[in-house]
Design a protein around this motif. Structure first.
Motif, PDB file in Angstrom:
ATOM      1  N   ASP A  44       0.815  -1.214   0.000  1.00 50.16           N
ATOM      2  CA  ASP A  44       0.000   0.000   0.000  1.00 50.16           C
ATOM      3  C   ASP A  44       0.845   1.260   0.000  1.00 50.16           C
ATOM      4  OD1 ASP A  44      -2.377  -1.219  -0.149  1.00 50.16           O
ATOM      5  OD2 ASP A  44      -3.065  -0.746   1.881  1.00 50.16           O
ATOM      6  N   GLU A  45       2.019   1.187   0.662  1.00 50.90           N
ATOM      7  CA  GLU A  45       2.786   2.422   0.790  1.00 50.90           C
ATOM      8  C   GLU A  45       3.401   2.875  -0.541  1.00 50.90           C
ATOM      9  OE1 GLU A  45       6.505   1.549   3.205  1.00 50.90           O
ATOM     10  OE2 GLU A  45       5.378  -0.308   3.360  1.00 50.90           O
ATOM     11  N   PRO A  47       2.710   4.078  -4.169  1.00 49.16           N
ATOM     12  CA  PRO A  47       1.548   4.595  -4.906  1.00 49.16           C
ATOM     13  C   PRO A  47       1.154   3.733  -6.108  1.00 49.16           C
ATOM     14  CG  PRO A  47       3.068   6.368  -4.405  1.00 49.16           C
ATOM     15  CD  PRO A  47       3.748   5.093  -4.009  1.00 49.16           C
ATOM     16  N   ARG A  50      -1.793   1.540  -5.604  1.00 53.47           N
ATOM     17  CA  ARG A  50      -3.074   2.231  -5.632  1.00 53.47           C
ATOM     18  C   ARG A  50      -3.462   2.600  -7.063  1.00 53.47           C
ATOM     19  NH1 ARG A  50      -1.977   6.407  -2.337  1.00 53.47           N
ATOM     20  NH2 ARG A  50      -2.113   7.902  -4.028  1.00 53.47           N
TER      21      ARG A  50
ATOM     22  N   GLU B  30      -5.049  11.363   2.179  1.00 57.24           N
ATOM     23  CA  GLU B  30      -4.895  10.164   3.009  1.00 57.24           C
ATOM     24  C   GLU B  30      -6.039  10.067   4.021  1.00 57.24           C
ATOM     25  OE1 GLU B  30      -3.641   6.807   2.990  1.00 57.24           O
ATOM     26  OE2 GLU B  30      -2.604   8.177   1.631  1.00 57.24           O
ATOM     27  N   LYS B  31      -6.372  11.219   4.592  1.00 58.12           N
ATOM     28  CA  LYS B  31      -7.474  11.268   5.563  1.00 58.12           C
ATOM     29  C   LYS B  31      -8.799  10.861   4.894  1.00 58.12           C
ATOM     30  CE  LYS B  31      -8.965  15.300   6.930  1.00 58.12           C
ATOM     31  NZ  LYS B  31      -8.526  16.687   7.039  1.00 58.12           N
ATOM     32  N   ARG B  33      -9.161   9.046   2.257  1.00 61.18           N
ATOM     33  CA  ARG B  33      -9.157   7.620   1.888  1.00 61.18           C
ATOM     34  C   ARG B  33      -9.555   6.766   3.077  1.00 61.18           C
ATOM     35  NH1 ARG B  33      -4.139   8.680  -1.216  1.00 61.18           N
ATOM     36  NH2 ARG B  33      -4.934   9.132  -3.288  1.00 61.18           N
ATOM     37  N   GLU B  34      -9.055   7.150   4.243  1.00 63.37           N
ATOM     38  CA  GLU B  34      -9.429   6.389   5.430  1.00 63.37           C
ATOM     39  C   GLU B  34     -10.916   6.543   5.737  1.00 63.37           C
ATOM     40  OE1 GLU B  34      -6.749   7.239   8.736  1.00 63.37           O
ATOM     41  OE2 GLU B  34      -5.118   6.685   7.357  1.00 63.37           O
TER      42      GLU B  34
END
Lengths: 89, 235
Positions: A44-45, A47, A50, B30-31, B33-34
């Motif tokens: 996941d880390e 990109p 994704r 990121e926020k 996505r969570e």
């Protein structure tokens, strides 16, 4: 197709080819990207993982690649042609 | 590769949009996505700066330039910034044009300015639990009941389904006699009987909220246009 979009004169076949071709290419490119990164590309880390999962929906939504192929085939074969997959299940 | 061909205005638009993404979208991604959903505020910010909908006429708040290359810039920059789940194209180019293509001027006047400002978010409900690519197989129906329409059916995989204020819903208006008679309906937030499901978890596009709405029975939606062309319902 892009040239046609800019001139605003794309026909049905062109739209189908553009939608199917571009999206399949996107998935293929993202797939190669993941492969290139090896195990890291699956994390996941990174990109790229994704980008791969984000890309996959594009061949499905807004008319799947298969539907685009029906549109293209109708354009090539005439309006009377009945694709086998339009039969009523 | 075809030569890339953008006007000077579009180049400036690209620079401005890239700055907008790095300031307003990327830091929150990121926020979001969570949370599984983009903050509504993002739409308002984009609308404020004129990035949300470029093509509508100036009377609706847009720039009045429907050159698709503006959207091309938006799509490219979102991909470049790796924020594909900030999917503003759905709002602006997939759903928005239904108003000008099929809606009446009165409907455009009523709904488009809010969409351009990013205050009302758009979504489209086509897919059903039993009808995806095969849209002709959809089961939702709409019947006229006095001075309003009643929608019946359920839809799923509605992108922007949680955030949406206006959902364009496709339904059959003459299911017994003409299976191709389909009409698009404007369903607004808060209309009676229109229930949203949960935010669906997906493989990708994590910050893109996708929802279903089950057993929708909705009173008084405004029809846009009958696909069958038997009746023009855009009044």
């Amino acid at each position: 197709v892009r040239g046609g979009v800019q001139r605003r004169c794309v026909d049905r076949r062109g739209c189908g080819q553009g939608k199917a071709g571009d999206q399949e290419l996107q998935v293929k490119a993202a797939d190669i990207g993941v492969q290139l990164h090896g195990g890291a590309g699956y994390m996941d880390e990174y990109p790229i993982s994704r980008q791969f999962t984000d890309a996959k929906i594009s061949t499905i939504y807004a008319g799947s690649s298969e539907v685009m192929k029906i549109i293209i085939s109708r354009d090539c074969l005439g309006a009377d042609y009945q694709p086998f997959n339009t039969r009523n299940f | 590769m075809l030569p890339r061909n953008f006007t000077e205005e579009q180049q400036m638009f690209r620079d401005a949009y890239r700055r907008f993404l790095s300031a307003e979208i990327v830091p929150h991604m990121e926020k979001w996505r969570e949370a599984g959903i983009v903050d509504r505020e993002a739409f308002r910010r984009a609308g404020e700066q004129g990035f949300l909908m470029v093509w509508p006429d100036e009377q609706y708040g847009g720039m009045g330039d429907d050159d698709f290359r503006f959207e091309q810039v938006i799509i490219e920059e979102a991909a470049y910034a790796r924020v594909g789940d900030w999917y503003s194209t759905l709002h602006s180019r997939l759903v928005g044009p239904y108003f000008t293509r099929f809606g009446s001027p009165e409907q455009c006047q009523r709904f488009l300015p809010g969409c351009v400002r990013g205050e009302s978010i758009l979504a489209i409900a086509m897919t059903e639990p039993d009808a995806g690519s095969d849209l002709a197989g959809m089961r939702s129906t709409a019947v006229e009941d006095g001075d309003h329409w009643v929608l019946n059916g359920s839809k799923t995989y509605i992108s922007n389904g949680i955030n949406a204020d206006i959902v364009i819903v496709a339904a059959k208006t003459d299911p017994d006699n003409n299976p191709h008679a389909m009409t698009l309906f404007i369903v607004e937030r808060g209309m009676e009987g229109f229930e949203r499901g949960r935010n669906l978890k997906k493989m990708g596009l994590k910050a893109q909220d996708t929802a279903s709405c089950s057993s929708m029975t909705s009173g008084c939606p405004r029809p846009m246009y009958s696909v069958s062309r038997t009746r023009d319902l855009s009044t």
